[in-house]
Design a protein around this motif. Structure first.
Motif, PDB file in Angstrom:
ATOM      1  N   ASP A  43      -1.337  -2.448  -0.801  1.00 28.34           N
ATOM      2  CA  ASP A  43      -0.220  -2.893  -1.637  1.00 28.34           C
ATOM      3  C   ASP A  43      -0.383  -4.378  -1.944  1.00 28.34           C
ATOM      4  OD1 ASP A  43       0.823  -0.357  -1.481  1.00 28.34           O
ATOM      5  OD2 ASP A  43       2.311  -0.849   0.052  1.00 28.34           O
ATOM      6  N   TYR A  61       5.762  -1.813  -2.524  1.00 28.51           N
ATOM      7  CA  TYR A  61       5.280  -0.969  -3.611  1.00 28.51           C
ATOM      8  C   TYR A  61       3.793  -1.258  -3.810  1.00 28.51           C
ATOM      9  CZ  TYR A  61      10.208  -0.277  -4.691  1.00 28.51           C
ATOM     10  OH  TYR A  61      11.541   0.039  -4.629  1.00 28.51           O
ATOM     11  N   ALA A  62       3.113  -0.401  -4.567  1.00 28.70           N
ATOM     12  CA  ALA A  62       1.699  -0.631  -4.862  1.00 28.70           C
ATOM     13  C   ALA A  62       1.516  -2.003  -5.524  1.00 28.70           C
ATOM     14  CB  ALA A  62       1.151   0.476  -5.759  1.00 28.70           C
TER      15      ALA A  62
END
Length: 142
Positions: free
Chosen positions: A36, A46-47
């Protein structure tokens, strides 16, 4: 010819679980052990997790004639729970969550929730809601 001084940029690795990129002693970008990426945040969830220090987070800008600029949210999952979501949010009492379509120097259309008018969904012929609304949706009424 003048000589320009370039500030020192460094890569720091405080632990084996993430890589951090810093300038002026402040971490600007983090890659955690799961891959991430955080920009403006040291623990991304989140990515790609962007927490801007100013009002703008990112921009996609095209500069080539004859080439489209595309942004796509695409889910290739095949089960009933595999949806796609674009979430544009503000907190209650703040500005309006909006989507704007513009032709530079010509037309502007805005669609969003008017936070100052009971969160009504509006389509406006301008750059803001409430001044030149073409259509208003509220409950089951148009």
């Amino acid at each position: 010819m003048s000589v320009k001084t370039v500030p020192l940029h460094r890569v720091i690795s405080p632990s084996s679980t993430k890589q951090e990129f810093a300038t002026s002693g402040t971490t600007r970008l983090t890659i955690d052990d799961g891959g991430d990426i955080g920009i403006g945040i040291t623990s991304p969830t989140y990515a790609l997790d962007i927490v801007p220090g100013s009002a703008s987070a990112f921009r996609v800008k095209g500069g080539t004639n004859g080439a489209d600029v595309n942004c796509q949210i695409y889910n290739t999952g095949t089960s009933s729970g595999d949806g796609s979501l674009l979430d544009i949010s503000t907190v209650a009492g703040a500005g309006d969550p909006e989507i704007r379509w513009s032709v530079a120097g010509n037309e502007n259309y805005t669609m969003g929730l008017d936070n100052s008018d009971a969160d009504k969904l509006k389509i406006s012929g301008g750059t803001s809601l409430g001044s030149s609304d073409y259509m208003t949706f509220y409950g089951n009424k148009i």
